[in-house]
Write an enzyme that holds these catalytic residues in place. Sequence first.
Site, PDB file in Angstrom:
ATOM      1  N   GLU A  56       0.733  -1.231  -0.237  1.00 17.52           N
ATOM      2  CA  GLU A  56      -0.073   0.116   0.013  1.00 17.52           C
ATOM      3  C   GLU A  56       0.660   1.304  -0.088  1.00 17.52           C
ATOM      4  OE1 GLU A  56      -2.274  -3.221   2.467  1.00 17.52           O
ATOM      5  OE2 GLU A  56      -0.188  -2.613   2.215  1.00 17.52           O
ATOM      6  N   CYS A  87       0.123   1.042   7.294  1.00 16.06           N
ATOM      7  CA  CYS A  87      -0.463   1.617   5.902  1.00 16.06           C
ATOM      8  C   CYS A  87      -1.735   2.277   5.925  1.00 16.06           C
ATOM      9  CB  CYS A  87      -0.626   0.276   4.970  1.00 16.06           C
ATOM     10  SG  CYS A  87       0.836  -0.538   4.501  1.00 16.06           S
TER      11      CYS A  87
END
Length: 155
Positions: A56, A87
Amino acid sequence: MTAEPRFLTLAIELARNNVIDHGGRPFGAVLVKDGQVLATGVNEILATHDPSTHAELQAIREAATKRRNPRLDGCVMYASSHPCPMCLSAIHMTGIREVYYAYSNEDGEPYGLSTAGVYAEMAKPVAQQSIRVEYVPVRIDGENPFDCWMRVKPV
């Protein structure tokens, strides 16, 4: 908005290919804006030895660089697995407001690939967490960093 399975499928394919082709960890991410893929990422921890190179975050880095803007408002994150707290924090800080993932922390647990324990730790008050976080109000002579920022920040 509802999840578009084609983007989740792409995230899973990226994760699988990262393992097969690069010996990487099984995580992939696709960042979408207005129905178009803006950026993708795979987990590169084993290749880079950088613990922040999650799929991500790699997609966020690529998109922010392409757009020349750290804000990713209006983008949607598709991840092969449940985003970890790091993330998810970056997702919040960039303005992404939708996240869809295909595999849960429970799915990853038998493989040692769950971040549920980190989420549980971070749910505790800071003073009760296993790491020490302490406010130490040291000041230096001259202008403080926040005042510097207000003076020179881009408009």
